[in-house]
Structure formats: C-alpha cells, structure tokens
Scaffold this active site. Structure first.
Site, PDB file in Angstrom:
ATOM      1  N   GLY A 151       0.818  -1.226   0.000  1.00 33.03           N
ATOM      2  CA  GLY A 151       0.000   0.000   0.000  1.00 33.03           C
ATOM      3  C   GLY A 151       0.842   1.263   0.000  1.00 33.03           C
ATOM      4  N   ALA A 167      -0.247  20.828  -0.580  1.00 35.38           N
ATOM      5  CA  ALA A 167      -1.417  20.039  -0.187  1.00 35.38           C
ATOM      6  C   ALA A 167      -1.241  19.402   1.200  1.00 35.38           C
ATOM      7  CB  ALA A 167      -1.678  18.965  -1.233  1.00 35.38           C
ATOM      8  N   ALA A 189       6.438  20.262   6.257  1.00 36.69           N
ATOM      9  CA  ALA A 189       5.760  19.793   5.034  1.00 36.69           C
ATOM     10  C   ALA A 189       6.351  20.564   3.859  1.00 36.69           C
ATOM     11  CB  ALA A 189       4.264  20.020   5.150  1.00 36.69           C
ATOM     12  N   VAL A 190       7.669  20.384   3.696  1.00 32.47           N
ATOM     13  CA  VAL A 190       8.395  21.174   2.700  1.00 32.47           C
ATOM     14  C   VAL A 190       8.723  20.359   1.450  1.00 32.47           C
ATOM     15  CG1 VAL A 190       9.361  22.863   4.312  1.00 32.47           C
ATOM     16  CG2 VAL A 190      10.565  20.702   3.936  1.00 32.47           C
ATOM     17  N   HIS A 201     -29.989  18.496 -11.594  1.00 35.05           N
ATOM     18  CA  HIS A 201     -30.368  19.520 -10.629  1.00 35.05           C
ATOM     19  C   HIS A 201     -31.074  18.863  -9.461  1.00 35.05           C
ATOM     20  CE1 HIS A 201     -31.839  23.295  -9.008  1.00 35.05           C
ATOM     21  NE2 HIS A 201     -33.033  22.720  -8.888  1.00 35.05           N
TER      22      HIS A 201
HETATM   23  C1  FAD Z   1       0.585  13.008   4.265  1.00 36.17           C
HETATM   24  C2  FAD Z   1       0.432  12.660   2.809  1.00 36.17           C
HETATM   25  C3  FAD Z   1      -0.806  12.805   2.206  1.00 36.17           C
HETATM   26  C4  FAD Z   1      -0.947  12.485   0.858  1.00 36.17           C
HETATM   27  N1  FAD Z   1      -2.172  12.638   0.279  1.00 36.17           N
HETATM   28  C5  FAD Z   1      -2.330  12.330  -1.025  1.00 36.17           C
HETATM   29  C6  FAD Z   1      -3.606  12.450  -1.643  1.00 36.17           C
HETATM   30  O1  FAD Z   1      -4.593  12.827  -1.018  1.00 36.17           O
HETATM   31  N2  FAD Z   1      -3.703  12.114  -2.950  1.00 36.17           N
HETATM   32  C7  FAD Z   1      -2.624  11.685  -3.685  1.00 36.17           C
HETATM   33  O2  FAD Z   1      -2.778  11.390  -4.867  1.00 36.17           O
HETATM   34  N3  FAD Z   1      -1.409  11.583  -3.127  1.00 36.17           N
HETATM   35  C8  FAD Z   1      -1.239  11.887  -1.821  1.00 36.17           C
HETATM   36  N4  FAD Z   1      -0.005  11.733  -1.246  1.00 36.17           N
HETATM   37  C9  FAD Z   1       1.119  11.272  -2.104  1.00 36.17           C
HETATM   38  C10 FAD Z   1       1.060   9.760  -2.304  1.00 36.17           C
HETATM   39  O3  FAD Z   1       1.078   9.110  -1.061  1.00 36.17           O
HETATM   40  C11 FAD Z   1       2.235   9.324  -3.161  1.00 36.17           C
HETATM   41  O4  FAD Z   1       2.269  10.086  -4.342  1.00 36.17           O
HETATM   42  C12 FAD Z   1       2.133   7.860  -3.515  1.00 36.17           C
HETATM   43  O5  FAD Z   1       2.122   7.053  -2.362  1.00 36.17           O
HETATM   44  C13 FAD Z   1       3.290   7.453  -4.429  1.00 36.17           C
HETATM   45  O6  FAD Z   1       3.208   6.102  -4.725  1.00 36.17           O
HETATM   46  P1  FAD Z   1       4.503   5.242  -5.055  1.00 36.17           P
HETATM   47  O7  FAD Z   1       4.009   3.863  -5.329  1.00 36.17           O
HETATM   48  O8  FAD Z   1       5.321   5.928  -6.059  1.00 36.17           O
HETATM   49  O9  FAD Z   1       5.364   5.257  -3.719  1.00 36.17           O
HETATM   50  P2  FAD Z   1       5.037   4.887  -2.215  1.00 36.17           P
HETATM   51  O10 FAD Z   1       3.606   4.933  -1.910  1.00 36.17           O
HETATM   52  O11 FAD Z   1       5.951   5.740  -1.412  1.00 36.17           O
HETATM   53  O12 FAD Z   1       5.479   3.379  -2.102  1.00 36.17           O
HETATM   54  C14 FAD Z   1       6.817   2.990  -2.204  1.00 36.17           C
HETATM   55  C15 FAD Z   1       7.001   1.696  -1.469  1.00 36.17           C
HETATM   56  O13 FAD Z   1       8.279   1.184  -1.774  1.00 36.17           O
HETATM   57  C16 FAD Z   1       8.817   0.582  -0.613  1.00 36.17           C
HETATM   58  N5  FAD Z   1      10.269   0.552  -0.796  1.00 36.17           N
HETATM   59  C17 FAD Z   1      11.119   1.598  -0.940  1.00 36.17           C
HETATM   60  N6  FAD Z   1      12.379   1.171  -1.146  1.00 36.17           N
HETATM   61  C18 FAD Z   1      12.323  -0.177  -1.124  1.00 36.17           C
HETATM   62  C19 FAD Z   1      13.297  -1.183  -1.298  1.00 36.17           C
HETATM   63  N7  FAD Z   1      14.571  -0.889  -1.511  1.00 36.17           N
HETATM   64  N8  FAD Z   1      12.902  -2.467  -1.217  1.00 36.17           N
HETATM   65  C20 FAD Z   1      11.604  -2.806  -0.989  1.00 36.17           C
HETATM   66  N9  FAD Z   1      10.645  -1.879  -0.822  1.00 36.17           N
HETATM   67  C21 FAD Z   1      10.999  -0.592  -0.907  1.00 36.17           C
HETATM   68  C22 FAD Z   1       8.343   1.476   0.509  1.00 36.17           C
HETATM   69  O14 FAD Z   1       8.336   0.797   1.739  1.00 36.17           O
HETATM   70  C23 FAD Z   1       6.936   1.839   0.033  1.00 36.17           C
HETATM   71  O15 FAD Z   1       5.971   0.952   0.554  1.00 36.17           O
HETATM   72  C24 FAD Z   1       0.169  12.016   0.107  1.00 36.17           C
HETATM   73  C25 FAD Z   1       1.405  11.861   0.719  1.00 36.17           C
HETATM   74  C26 FAD Z   1       1.539  12.162   2.055  1.00 36.17           C
HETATM   75  C27 FAD Z   1       2.882  11.986   2.698  1.00 36.17           C
END
Ligand code: FAD
Length: 466
Positions: free
Chosen positions: A40, A184, A270-271, A445
């Site tokens: 997830g 955001a 949150a930068v 509507h």
């Molecule tokens: C507080 C917050 C609120 C957010 N709200 C929203 C929102 O409302 N809507 C939206 O669209 N986006 C939102 N985002 C952004 C969103 O969470 C990310 O854009 C999204 O999760 C990216 O997906 P991803 O699959 O690229 O990476 P991730 O979800 O970061 O998943 C990467 C996975 O890779 C795993 N991993 C990393 N390196 C390794 C390794 N070497 N070996 C094995 N596993 C590894 C990690 O454990 C992680 O589970 C939010 C982010 C935050 C922090």
C-alpha cells in the site's frame, strides 16, 4: 543463491508498485513485488487514506459544532484524539489488507524485504537479503519520503518536530502548532488541527498559500482559512528552530528580513518530498538521475536495459493516481500494447482541507504565459441551490478556455466536494472538449456540478443563475 525467476519484478508495493504488479499479472506475466514495509506504500499507510480519515473526523466535528444551523441539537460536542487516530489507522489497515488480497487473487508473489540491484542479464538482478531474483523487467517504484530543512538546525524528532508520520498519529491534541510549507500536505494538516481547536500558523516561502494553484483560488482559500482562525505567514522563511523544554521557538524571516519568533508546542515539516533513490545500487548501474529522481522516457523506461521507474521515485507530480497511471502505461508498453506515453498535463490535483481545492490543466496565468488568449468563466457557490441546502455556500468554480479554439485549458475550484467534482473536467480535457460540448451537456439539478456548467457559460457571457 538464486531464489526465483520472474517476467516482472516490481520494487515497492505502493500505488505505483502494486498497480504495476496487478496489471503485469493481468497481462500474463509471472510477477513478484518486493516490499520492505507494508503493502500500500505511503498512500495507504501514511498518506492519502489515513489523512482523509482524520479530515473526515474534523469535518463531522465541525458540522456537529454547527448543529443548530441545521435545526439540530448536539450538546457537549467533544472528541477523543486517540479514538480519531485509531479510526484513521483502522481505515488504513483495512485497505492495506485488501492489497494483500489482490496480490493473492492475481497470483503475484510478495517478497518481504529490502531490495537492491546489481548488473544482470535482461535486466538488473534483484537482491533481497541473501536471495537473488532475476526478471526480464524490473520496475522501480520505491516512492519518496519527507524532505527536511537541515539549515533550520533541527530535523523531525518525532516529539516536538513532526514529519507527516507523527502528525498523523498524535497522542494528545497540541494547543499550538506551526506548519512549514503550504502545499497540499501542509494545508491538510493545518486544516485538520485548526478545526480540532489548535492555534495553527502556516509559514510559506512563496507569496501565497497553495502556490501551485490558480492565484484566484489560492486567494479565496486564504481568505477562508483566515476566517477560520489560521495564521498565514507568506513570503516568509523559517530560519531557525529552537527547542525549549515544552515548546519550539520558530524564527520566521519575512520578505523584508524582519525576524519574528513564533512559539508553538509542535512543528510540522511539510516542505516537500525526496525520492527514495539511495542504497539501491543505482549509481553502479549508471541509472540517470535528474533533480533527485530517476529519469524515464514517458513509458517508464530508464536508460538502463530492463529497468523502469514509476511513481514518486520518477518525479512530480507526487500523487498516487499519477503513480498508478504511470505504472499501467509502463507495463502495457512492456507487453507490447499500443499506449500513449505518459504525460502530466491532465493530472488532477486535490487538497482535502476545508474548503476543498481541486484543479486540472493550466491556471489562468500559465495559460497566458503559454501564449493563449483566454476566456475565463467563474461561478460562485452562493449562486448554487445545492450548496446553500448543504449549508456550505462558500466557494468558486473557475474555468479557463482558449478564446480562439474553445479548448478547455484548465479548471480550478475551491469549496465543498470539489475533489469529487473535478473528474468531470478531467474527462472533458481527456476527450479534448470545447466550450460548445460542455454547454450542451446536461447537468443534474440540484447538484454542485451545475456550477461546472455555469462557469463554462459564464466564460461566454451566458451564465444563467448569477
Ligand atoms: C501526508 C500525505 C498525504 C498524501 N495525500 C495524497 C492524496 O490525497 N492524494 C494523492 O494522490 N497523493 C497523496 N499523497 C502522495 C502519495 O502518497 C504518493 O504520491 C504515492 O504514495 C506514491 O506512490 P509510489 O508507489 O510511487 O510510492 P510509495 O507509496 O511511497 O510506495 C513505495 C514503497 O516502496 C517501498 N520501498 C522503498 N524502497 C524499497 C526497497 N529498496 N525495497 C523494498 N521496498 C521498498 C516502501 O516501503 C513503500 O511501501 C500524500 C502523501 C503524504 C505523505
């Protein structure tokens, strides 16, 4: 030791990785996903979903406080922050459990552990602990983590200085907090804590909050936030963080160089975020990196044979739906399907604060910068029956058209449920719609969506209800 050969190995089980794995399995590939933590990714565990659960509690709390406006009584309205957090964690774990089920359903092998890469045959070899896995295609979807500002002197410490992780699971409700950054993530936390009664200050380096949004929308939102008691410090920079026994003193420098000290119980950083590109073996493989993220070619392909990158690790916009869509494009291209290269101009952005913000396409300023002569439509929530019936009549729907061709260049909204509404305009843009088609579309509507119609009509001087 060789522990398995696959067609596709995905590294990372977030919305980029698990979606890549599902699509690969659907297309008949023998697929594995490696995840070091929980399936997830950030989205389901520490991002999109748990924050929305928190914000829903805030929304209900706010409504209960205003019960009398609806002819209702709700005495002694209160909350238990630990119960709110517990609900948010339960929502998150229900969904992450669901991803495990999807992996099983699609016969995807889930490998627990941290993956690294080394030079291989068709594609880099994947090492997880002492095990070696090979695949024809390896998709990096390792995501990103919170960025910090080391020059401020202090990093998140899990106690008084929080990243989004700690901000999502508070033990107690802080009386005061300061959020650094008004994108955001920053604004959603500011909105949550402010609604729950904390004294909240937001510091933004740019000259307005939500700086990527259309100027008019961010001005509208700023006015509403201030009315709700949020303190906004724009064109301001955090110079230094200084911890005392019970507080943090935040030194904030304004545009003129004057430093103000804001003392708060907690600080949320949150930068922005930094891609997870370290300790993967990317340097040794010669993977091209630009501004901290892995470069791909619009089909997910990196410069290294057999290695792909999707989602946050492959750069902005850092959004879950971007990650998932990029993943699907990447896998379909691997399968030899006819796909359009991934591009970012039609990706909606949503912020789930109160009032909500949603947008797609070009802002008015960006459209002009790009050389378009524009026609702009606006429709305020006060002119919409459903908004008034909901007791939520503050908001604005703005549309930007190319004056010559009628192409919908962008749509920008602030107000109740706009994060649900925006998809209508996204579909319109995907189908390359023009003003004429939107004007001829019938909107039900009474709905908030009628404002989307009215905003289009207004761009051409034909709004009916304002
Ligand atoms: C507080 C917050 C609120 C957010 N709200 C929203 C929102 O409302 N809507 C939206 O669209 N986006 C939102 N985002 C952004 C969103 O969470 C990310 O854009 C999204 O999760 C990216 O997906 P991803 O699959 O690229 O990476 P991730 O979800 O970061 O998943 C990467 C996975 O890779 C795993 N991993 C990393 N390196 C390794 C390794 N070497 N070996 C094995 N596993 C590894 C990690 O454990 C992680 O589970 C939010 C982010 C935050 C922090």
């Amino acid at each position: 030791m060789s522990s398995g050969a696959f067609d596709v190995i995905v590294i990372g089980g977030g919305p980029g990785g698990y979606v890549a794995a599902i699509r690969a399995a659907q297309l008949g590939f023998k697929t594995a996903v490696v995840e070091r933590d929980e399936l997830g990714g950030i989205c389901l565990n520490w991002g999109c979903i748990p924050t929305k659960a928190l914000l829903r509690s805030a929304e209900v709390y706010h409504l209960m406080q205003h019960a009398a406006d609806f002819g209702l009584s709700a005495d002694k309205v209160g909350f238990d922050i630990q119960a709110i957090v517990q609900r948010s964690r339960k929502v998150s774990s229900r969904l992450t459990g669901g991803i495990g089920g999807l992996m099983k359903k699609h016969k995807i092998t889930v490998i627990k552990g941290t993956a690294t890469l080394k030079k291989g045959g068709d594609a880099p070899t994947v090492i997880v602990d002492k095990d070696t896995y090979t695949a024809k295609h390896v998709i990096l979807a390792t995501g990103a983590r919170a960025r910090t500002i080391p020059q401020a002197g202090l990093e998140p410490d899990g106690d008084k200085i929080w990243s989004y992780r700690e901000a999502m699971v508070p033990d107690t409700m802080p009386k005061s907090l300061l959020v650094i950054g008004s994108g955001a993530i920053g604004i959603e936390f500011a909105s949550f804590y402010n609604t729950m009664g904390a004294d909240v200050t937001v510091v933004e380096m740019m000259d307005r909050v939500l700086p990527v949004e259309d100027e008019e929308i961010s001005a509208f939102a700023a006015k509403s936030f201030k009315k709700q008691g949020l303190k906004l410090m724009v064109s301001a920079q955090v110079e230094k963080l200084e911890k005392t026994a019970k507080t943090v003193k935040v030194h904030v420098k304004d545009a003129k160089g004057k430093v103000e000290i804001v003392e708060v119980e907690k600080v949320i950083m949150a930068v922005g975020i930094a891609a997870n590109i370290e300790n993967l073996g990317l340097e040794a493989l010669g993977v091209k990196i630009d501004r901290g993220h892995v470069v791909n070619d619009g089909f997910g392909r990196t410069n290294v044979k057999g290695l792909y990158a999707v989602g946050d690790v492959a750069g902005p916009p850092w959004l879950a739906h971007k990650a998932s869509h990029e993943a699907v494009v990447c896998v379909e291209k691997i399968a030899g399907e006819k796909v359009h290269p991934f591009e970012t101009s039609n990706i909606p952005g949503c912020t789930y604060c109160h009032p909500q913000i949603a947008s797609v396409g070009l802002t008015e300023a960006k459209a002009k910068e790009a050389g378009h002569e524009v026609k702009v439509g606006r429709f305020p929530f006060v002119g919409n029956g459903k908004a008034i019936a909901l007791g939520d009549d503050q908001g604005l729907v703005k549309t930007v058209f190319d004056a010559k061709t009628g192409e919908l260049l962008g749509a920008h909204m602030v107000g109740s449920e706009v994060t649900e509404l925006i998809q209508g305009y996204v579909i319109g843009r995907q189908l390359e719609t023009t003003e004429a088609e939107l004007m001829h579309t019938v909107f039900p509507h009474p709905t908030l969506s009628e404002m989307m119609h009215e905003s289009v009509l207004d761009a051409y001087g034909r709004a009916l209800h304002f």
